[in-house]
Design a protein around this motif. Structure first.
Motif, PDB file in Angstrom:
ATOM      1  N   VAL A   1       0.839  -1.181   0.000  1.00 29.12           N
ATOM      2  CA  VAL A   1       0.000   0.000   0.000  1.00 29.12           C
ATOM      3  C   VAL A   1       0.884   1.244   0.000  1.00 29.12           C
ATOM      4  O   VAL A   1       1.819   1.352   0.804  1.00 29.12           O
ATOM      5  N   PHE A   2       0.581   2.183  -0.891  1.00 34.91           N
ATOM      6  CA  PHE A   2       1.353   3.415  -1.006  1.00 34.91           C
ATOM      7  C   PHE A   2       0.616   4.555  -0.329  1.00 34.91           C
ATOM      8  O   PHE A   2      -0.566   4.794  -0.584  1.00 34.91           O
ATOM      9  N   LEU A   3       1.342   5.292   0.542  1.00 34.34           N
ATOM     10  CA  LEU A   3       0.796   6.445   1.249  1.00 34.34           C
ATOM     11  C   LEU A   3       1.553   7.694   0.813  1.00 34.34           C
ATOM     12  O   LEU A   3       2.684   7.933   1.255  1.00 34.34           O
ATOM     13  N   PRO A   4       0.975   8.506  -0.061  1.00 33.88           N
ATOM     14  CA  PRO A   4       1.647   9.751  -0.476  1.00 33.88           C
ATOM     15  C   PRO A   4       1.575  10.802   0.624  1.00 33.88           C
ATOM     16  O   PRO A   4       0.567  10.925   1.319  1.00 33.88           O
TER      17      PRO A   4
ATOM     18  N   ILE B   1       7.773  14.413  -3.912  1.00 33.65           N
ATOM     19  CA  ILE B   1       7.050  13.280  -4.490  1.00 33.65           C
ATOM     20  C   ILE B   1       7.103  13.290  -6.013  1.00 33.65           C
ATOM     21  O   ILE B   1       7.041  12.232  -6.650  1.00 33.65           O
ATOM     22  N   PHE B   2       7.280  14.455  -6.620  1.00 36.51           N
ATOM     23  CA  PHE B   2       7.345  14.518  -8.077  1.00 36.51           C
ATOM     24  C   PHE B   2       8.679  13.996  -8.619  1.00 36.51           C
ATOM     25  O   PHE B   2       8.821  13.816  -9.830  1.00 36.51           O
TER      26      PHE B   2
ATOM     27  N   ALA C   1       7.957   5.392 -11.149  1.00 39.93           N
ATOM     28  CA  ALA C   1       7.447   4.031 -10.989  1.00 39.93           C
ATOM     29  C   ALA C   1       8.556   3.027 -10.724  1.00 39.93           C
ATOM     30  O   ALA C   1       8.379   2.080  -9.943  1.00 39.93           O
ATOM     31  N   LYS C   2       9.705   3.225 -11.357  1.00 38.98           N
ATOM     32  CA  LYS C   2      10.811   2.285 -11.184  1.00 38.98           C
ATOM     33  C   LYS C   2      11.335   2.320  -9.760  1.00 38.98           C
ATOM     34  O   LYS C   2      11.591   1.270  -9.151  1.00 38.98           O
ATOM     35  N   ILE C   3      11.505   3.514  -9.202  1.00 41.61           N
ATOM     36  CA  ILE C   3      11.997   3.637  -7.830  1.00 41.61           C
ATOM     37  C   ILE C   3      10.954   3.129  -6.843  1.00 41.61           C
ATOM     38  O   ILE C   3      11.268   2.402  -5.892  1.00 41.61           O
ATOM     39  N   LEU C   4       9.698   3.497  -7.060  1.00 44.73           N
ATOM     40  CA  LEU C   4       8.637   3.097  -6.145  1.00 44.73           C
ATOM     41  C   LEU C   4       8.415   1.597  -6.148  1.00 44.73           C
ATOM     42  O   LEU C   4       8.247   0.976  -5.086  1.00 44.73           O
TER      43      LEU C   4
ATOM     44  N   GLU D   1       0.423   7.811 -12.730  1.00 42.34           N
ATOM     45  CA  GLU D   1       1.550   7.357 -13.542  1.00 42.34           C
ATOM     46  C   GLU D   1       2.477   6.430 -12.755  1.00 42.34           C
ATOM     47  O   GLU D   1       2.895   5.385 -13.257  1.00 42.34           O
ATOM     48  N   ILE D   2       2.801   6.782 -11.533  1.00 41.44           N
ATOM     49  CA  ILE D   2       3.791   5.996 -10.784  1.00 41.44           C
ATOM     50  C   ILE D   2       3.188   4.749 -10.144  1.00 41.44           C
ATOM     51  O   ILE D   2       3.927   3.843  -9.732  1.00 41.44           O
TER      52      ILE D   2
END
Length: 212
Positions: free
Chosen positions: A41-44, A106-107, A111-114, A143-144
């Motif tokens: 789960v991603f939390l921005p 965050i910008f 996607a590759k890093i995340l 996108e990411i």
């Protein structure tokens, strides 16, 4: 919001937005995401939210993005974890056990890093950004994360009575930002106890977003 605004908030410990025990709407509506054991789960703009401990206790793997390194350091201290710290292009990655938090803008996160994520939990990001920044944020987030499903929590209140953040975001605005890419469902709403910042009556609204 400029980066300095949020960094100053953390440096001065002006973190009234921080919910130490986590957000009750997460516990209530998280099952709507229908995630399996070990889902990521991603939390921005996660800060040091208590929601991370809650998700971890439910067997989730957690990824987060946060501008303030101080907030991330406090998060791992409060979780009693000693993170490994690595440089990731323009970001730093703090990692321990099933938690990976990316420190910086965050910008600058791609996607590759995340890495792949199964869902997004956005309680503090969309509402933290002024309207002129939200479209860019929404597009970047999709996108990411490859348009991962979301549990999104927004605020509704009379914006003229209180300057954000957190900003008021209407149902129409939610549809304007997301309807092209997601099916949207309002899951529920609750009154903010004592009003927002103790000043203005407000409601938190939980949304489920599922890719079209």
């Amino acid at each position: 919001m400029e980066e300095r605004f949020w960094l100053d908030k953390w440096e001065r410990n002006e973190i009234g937005f921080h919910e130490k025990s986590g957000n009750p709407m997460l516990a209530q509506y998280f099952p709507a995401l229908s995630l399996g054991e070990g889902s990521r789960v991603f939390l921005p703009l996660c800060g040091k939210t208590g929601d991370i401990a809650w998700l971890k206790s439910r067997g989730c793997s957690i990824a987060g993005a946060e501008l303030s390194e101080s907030a991330v350091q406090q998060l791992f201290d409060e979780l009693e974890l000693s993170p490994k710290i690595e440089k990731c292009c323009e970001l730093k990655r703090y990692s321990a056990e099933s938690i990976n938090i990316f420190v910086g803008d965050i910008f600058a996160l791609n996607a590759k890093i995340l890495g792949s994520v199964d869902a997004i939990y956005d309680r503090a990001a969309l509402v933290a950004l002024p309207d002129k920044m939200r479209k860019r944020y929404v597009e970047h987030l999709m996108e990411i994360t490859a348009v991962a499903p979301q549990l999104l929590i927004s605020f509704e209140y009379e914006q003229s009575q209180l300057a954000g953040p957190p900003f008021a975001i209407s149902s129409q605005q939610i549809f304007d930002y997301y309807d092209a890419d997601y099916h949207l469902k309002m899951l529920g709403r609750r009154e903010v106890p004592g009003g927002l910042k103790g000043l203005v009556p407000a409601e938190e609204v939980a949304w489920l977003l599922v890719r079209r």
